[in-house]
Write a protein that holds these residues in place. Structure first.
Motif, PDB file in Angstrom:
ATOM      1  N   VAL A  14       0.834  -1.164   0.096  1.00 11.74           N
ATOM      2  CA  VAL A  14       0.002  -0.044  -0.140  1.00 11.74           C
ATOM      3  C   VAL A  14       0.747   1.424   0.046  1.00 11.74           C
ATOM      4  CG1 VAL A  14      -1.695   1.209   1.075  1.00 11.74           C
ATOM      5  CG2 VAL A  14      -1.648  -1.340   1.252  1.00 11.74           C
ATOM      6  N   LEU A  15       0.596   2.296  -0.838  1.00 12.79           N
ATOM      7  CA  LEU A  15       1.221   3.497  -0.801  1.00 12.79           C
ATOM      8  C   LEU A  15       0.238   4.415   0.057  1.00 12.79           C
ATOM      9  CD1 LEU A  15       3.122   5.890  -1.532  1.00 12.79           C
ATOM     10  CD2 LEU A  15       2.115   5.916  -3.816  1.00 12.79           C
ATOM     11  N   ILE A  16       0.683   5.402   0.723  1.00 15.57           N
ATOM     12  CA  ILE A  16      -0.027   6.329   1.740  1.00 15.57           C
ATOM     13  C   ILE A  16       0.521   7.606   1.237  1.00 15.57           C
ATOM     14  CG2 ILE A  16      -0.785   7.081   3.938  1.00 15.57           C
ATOM     15  CD1 ILE A  16      -1.772   4.350   3.469  1.00 15.57           C
ATOM     16  N   ILE A  17      -0.461   8.291   0.811  1.00 14.17           N
ATOM     17  CA  ILE A  17      -0.048   9.788   0.465  1.00 14.17           C
ATOM     18  C   ILE A  17      -0.719  10.849   1.342  1.00 14.17           C
ATOM     19  CG2 ILE A  17       0.139  11.661  -1.327  1.00 14.17           C
ATOM     20  CD1 ILE A  17      -0.083   9.342  -3.491  1.00 14.17           C
ATOM     21  N   LEU A  41       3.635  -4.833   3.145  1.00 11.81           N
ATOM     22  CA  LEU A  41       4.701  -3.413   2.948  1.00 11.81           C
ATOM     23  C   LEU A  41       3.674  -2.238   2.936  1.00 11.81           C
ATOM     24  CD1 LEU A  41       7.168  -4.761   0.351  1.00 11.81           C
ATOM     25  CD2 LEU A  41       7.492  -4.233   2.748  1.00 11.81           C
ATOM     26  N   VAL A  42       4.056  -1.326   3.593  1.00  7.88           N
ATOM     27  CA  VAL A  42       3.599   0.034   3.517  1.00  7.88           C
ATOM     28  C   VAL A  42       4.274   1.071   3.094  1.00  7.88           C
ATOM     29  CG1 VAL A  42       2.124   1.901   4.737  1.00  7.88           C
ATOM     30  CG2 VAL A  42       1.452  -0.441   4.982  1.00  7.88           C
ATOM     31  N   HIS A  43       4.366   1.782   2.168  1.00 13.38           N
ATOM     32  CA  HIS A  43       4.956   3.117   1.778  1.00 13.38           C
ATOM     33  C   HIS A  43       4.351   4.362   2.228  1.00 13.38           C
ATOM     34  CE1 HIS A  43       7.742   0.886  -1.330  1.00 13.38           C
ATOM     35  NE2 HIS A  43       6.837  -0.033  -0.956  1.00 13.38           N
ATOM     36  N   LEU A  44       4.988   5.141   2.699  1.00 10.57           N
ATOM     37  CA  LEU A  44       4.439   6.609   2.896  1.00 10.57           C
ATOM     38  C   LEU A  44       5.151   7.653   2.272  1.00 10.57           C
ATOM     39  CD1 LEU A  44       2.705   8.547   4.780  1.00 10.57           C
ATOM     40  CD2 LEU A  44       4.552   8.406   6.521  1.00 10.57           C
ATOM     41  N   ALA A  45       4.382   8.605   1.409  1.00 13.20           N
ATOM     42  CA  ALA A  45       4.831   9.637   0.725  1.00 13.20           C
ATOM     43  C   ALA A  45       4.523  10.939   1.436  1.00 13.20           C
ATOM     44  CB  ALA A  45       4.809   9.464  -0.774  1.00 13.20           C
ATOM     45  N   CYS A  46       5.354  11.788   2.149  1.00 15.53           N
ATOM     46  CA  CYS A  46       4.808  12.747   2.410  1.00 15.53           C
ATOM     47  C   CYS A  46       6.247  13.767   2.760  1.00 15.53           C
ATOM     48  CB  CYS A  46       4.164  12.726   4.000  1.00 15.53           C
ATOM     49  SG  CYS A  46       5.411  12.154   5.331  1.00 15.53           S
ATOM     50  N   ALA A  47       5.572  15.052   3.269  1.00 12.21           N
ATOM     51  CA  ALA A  47       7.010  16.144   3.402  1.00 12.21           C
ATOM     52  C   ALA A  47       8.066  15.598   4.084  1.00 12.21           C
ATOM     53  CB  ALA A  47       6.045  17.395   4.143  1.00 12.21           C
ATOM     54  N   GLU A  48       9.216  16.046   3.724  1.00  9.21           N
ATOM     55  CA  GLU A  48      10.456  15.231   4.308  1.00  9.21           C
ATOM     56  C   GLU A  48      10.738  15.300   5.709  1.00  9.21           C
ATOM     57  OE1 GLU A  48      13.695  16.727   2.363  1.00  9.21           O
ATOM     58  OE2 GLU A  48      13.050  19.000   2.288  1.00  9.21           O
ATOM     59  N   LYS A  49      10.359  16.523   6.413  1.00  6.75           N
ATOM     60  CA  LYS A  49      10.378  16.436   7.825  1.00  6.75           C
ATOM     61  C   LYS A  49       9.457  15.620   8.423  1.00  6.75           C
ATOM     62  CE  LYS A  49      12.321  21.381   8.127  1.00  6.75           C
ATOM     63  NZ  LYS A  49      12.002  22.713   8.749  1.00  6.75           N
ATOM     64  N   ALA A  50       8.229  15.533   8.005  1.00  3.71           N
ATOM     65  CA  ALA A  50       7.167  14.813   8.648  1.00  3.71           C
ATOM     66  C   ALA A  50       7.681  13.178   8.282  1.00  3.71           C
ATOM     67  CB  ALA A  50       5.987  14.993   7.920  1.00  3.71           C
ATOM     68  N   ALA A  51       8.177  13.027   7.222  1.00  2.00           N
ATOM     69  CA  ALA A  51       8.763  11.484   7.127  1.00  2.00           C
ATOM     70  C   ALA A  51       9.818  11.138   8.066  1.00  2.00           C
ATOM     71  CB  ALA A  51       9.101  11.349   5.848  1.00  2.00           C
ATOM     72  N   PRO A  77       5.595  12.883 -10.565  1.00  4.77           N
ATOM     73  CA  PRO A  77       6.313  11.908 -11.150  1.00  4.77           C
ATOM     74  C   PRO A  77       6.919  10.878 -10.166  1.00  4.77           C
ATOM     75  CG  PRO A  77       6.937  14.190 -12.158  1.00  4.77           C
ATOM     76  CD  PRO A  77       6.186  14.249 -10.910  1.00  4.77           C
ATOM     77  N   ALA A  78       7.485  11.284  -8.916  1.00  2.59           N
ATOM     78  CA  ALA A  78       7.932  10.487  -7.952  1.00  2.59           C
ATOM     79  C   ALA A  78       6.829   9.636  -7.432  1.00  2.59           C
ATOM     80  CB  ALA A  78       8.569  11.293  -6.854  1.00  2.59           C
ATOM     81  N   LEU A  79       5.688  10.116  -7.282  1.00  2.87           N
ATOM     82  CA  LEU A  79       4.471   9.405  -6.635  1.00  2.87           C
ATOM     83  C   LEU A  79       3.953   8.152  -7.595  1.00  2.87           C
ATOM     84  CD1 LEU A  79       2.421  12.098  -5.106  1.00  2.87           C
ATOM     85  CD2 LEU A  79       3.850  10.422  -3.946  1.00  2.87           C
ATOM     86  N   LEU A  80       4.079   8.514  -9.122  1.00  2.00           N
ATOM     87  CA  LEU A  80       3.798   7.570  -9.976  1.00  2.00           C
ATOM     88  C   LEU A  80       4.947   6.500 -10.010  1.00  2.00           C
ATOM     89  CD1 LEU A  80       2.265  10.232 -12.682  1.00  2.00           C
ATOM     90  CD2 LEU A  80       0.847   8.535 -11.162  1.00  2.00           C
ATOM     91  N   GLU A  81       6.182   6.647  -9.864  1.00  3.89           N
ATOM     92  CA  GLU A  81       6.909   5.716  -9.870  1.00  3.89           C
ATOM     93  C   GLU A  81       6.813   4.859  -8.691  1.00  3.89           C
ATOM     94  OE1 GLU A  81       9.631   4.829 -11.672  1.00  3.89           O
ATOM     95  OE2 GLU A  81       8.521   5.951 -13.131  1.00  3.89           O
ATOM     96  N   ILE A  82       6.573   5.420  -7.449  1.00  4.27           N
ATOM     97  CA  ILE A  82       6.214   4.420  -6.493  1.00  4.27           C
ATOM     98  C   ILE A  82       4.870   3.636  -6.483  1.00  4.27           C
ATOM     99  CG2 ILE A  82       5.565   4.577  -3.859  1.00  4.27           C
ATOM    100  CD1 ILE A  82       6.980   7.171  -3.749  1.00  4.27           C
ATOM    101  N   CYS A  83       3.967   4.021  -7.314  1.00  8.51           N
ATOM    102  CA  CYS A  83       2.755   3.265  -7.625  1.00  8.51           C
ATOM    103  C   CYS A  83       3.003   2.038  -8.198  1.00  8.51           C
ATOM    104  CB  CYS A  83       1.872   4.289  -8.362  1.00  8.51           C
ATOM    105  SG  CYS A  83       0.999   5.486  -7.404  1.00  8.51           S
ATOM    106  N   LYS A  84       4.176   2.041  -9.084  1.00  2.88           N
ATOM    107  CA  LYS A  84       4.410   0.835  -9.605  1.00  2.88           C
ATOM    108  C   LYS A  84       4.866  -0.327  -8.656  1.00  2.88           C
ATOM    109  CE  LYS A  84       6.387   3.361 -13.786  1.00  2.88           C
ATOM    110  NZ  LYS A  84       7.718   3.764 -14.610  1.00  2.88           N
ATOM    111  N   LYS A  85       5.134  -0.104  -7.719  1.00  2.00           N
ATOM    112  CA  LYS A  85       5.491  -0.929  -6.549  1.00  2.00           C
ATOM    113  C   LYS A  85       4.519  -1.585  -5.575  1.00  2.00           C
ATOM    114  CE  LYS A  85      10.093   1.515  -6.003  1.00  2.00           C
ATOM    115  NZ  LYS A  85      11.005   1.995  -5.086  1.00  2.00           N
ATOM    116  N   VAL A  86       3.242  -1.030  -5.816  1.00  2.00           N
ATOM    117  CA  VAL A  86       2.244  -1.177  -4.819  1.00  2.00           C
ATOM    118  C   VAL A  86       0.803  -1.725  -5.421  1.00  2.00           C
ATOM    119  CG1 VAL A  86       3.203   0.528  -3.107  1.00  2.00           C
ATOM    120  CG2 VAL A  86       1.375   1.175  -4.697  1.00  2.00           C
TER     121      VAL A  86
END
Length: 263
Positions: A14-17, A41-51, A77-86
């Protein structure tokens, strides 16, 4: 049921945005709730300080650190690349409500091809431009962004949930429909008005969808699990329990709810 010889990544990804510098907790709660369903697996995409903060709180979460303080179009573009993994995406909790964030959400939803759970700020950004293959989790005010003014909740969400869209209306009770099937969830209580319970519900929807491959079933299981966790914690601590305490109850509540559904 997972196969005894299955390998890492074969039981749901799963990808969490979600989240921003202001709303770190939303990212954490959503991501850990998804992981607590039993996905691999859980991926989290968020602002770098929060991450980085989430890294310290939950090292099991794979974080993708987006430059800046909040989501923007430059991150697509980065989010769409992560989507290929989830397998499934959850978007919305704690993103914020700026024009820039809303524009990024709309562009992502337009380009995304994966099943997606749309919650909170992403509902406001999306309004009536509802994508295919989604679960939407509005409360009464958020439903107005999708439907405009309405009188009957059941009729309204059935009309929206046509084709491949599931609506999980958060209320007392919850209503879940895919336009053909409809279920009323009676679990939960007034203790669940506290901040964070909706973020957890969104994470549950994403994790369970990755596992059961049916958005209607995933949504009704998520609502029931979230509610029963709230009931258990209320018995222990009254209205004073913390939303993050729900996370530890999820595996036991899921086991209990699956037993109910088999009866």
């Amino acid at each position: 049921m997972r196969q005894s010889d299955s390998r890492k990544g074969q039981n749901g990804k799963v990808l969490i945005i979600a989240g921003s510098e202001q709303y770190v907790g939303a990212a954490y709660l959503t991501a850990v709730a998804a992981l607590r369903t039993g996905v691999d697996l859980v991926h989290l995409a968020c602002a770098e300080k929060a991450a980085f903060i989430v890294n310290g709180m939950a090292p099991s979460i794979i974080t993708h650190k987006l430059p800046g303080s909040s989501l923007s179009k430059k991150h697509i573009p980065a989010l769409l690349e992560i989507c290929k993994k989830v397998d499934v995406v959850v978007i919305g909790p704690g993103l914020g409500e700026s024009t820039s964030i809303f524009g990024a959400v709309k562009e992502f939803l337009k380009k995304n091809t994966l099943p997606v759970v749309i919650d909170a700020d992403a509902i406001k950004a999306m309004k009536r431009s509802i994508p295919h293959n989604c679960i939407i989790t509005p409360h009464s005010k958020e439903l107005e962004y999708i439907a405009g003014s309405y009188e009957d909740v059941g009729e309204t969400i059935i009309n929206i949930a046509k084709e491949d869209k599931v609506i999980l209306f958060k209320g007392n009770p919850d209503f879940i429909t895919d336009g053909k099937r409809i279920e009323v969830n009676q679990t939960g209580n007034a203790s669940m008005t506290k901040g964070g319970t909706g973020d957890i519900l969104a994470g549950l929807c994403g994790g369970l969808w990755a596992l059961v491959d049916d958005p209607f079933v995933a949504a009704r299981l998520a609502a029931a699990v979230n509610g029963i966790c709230g009931e258990w914690l209320y018995k222990e601590s009254g209205y004073g329990y913390l939303s993050e305490e729900i996370l530890g109850e999820i595996p036991h509540a899921l086991e209990e709810v699956v037993k109910w559904k088999k009866k």
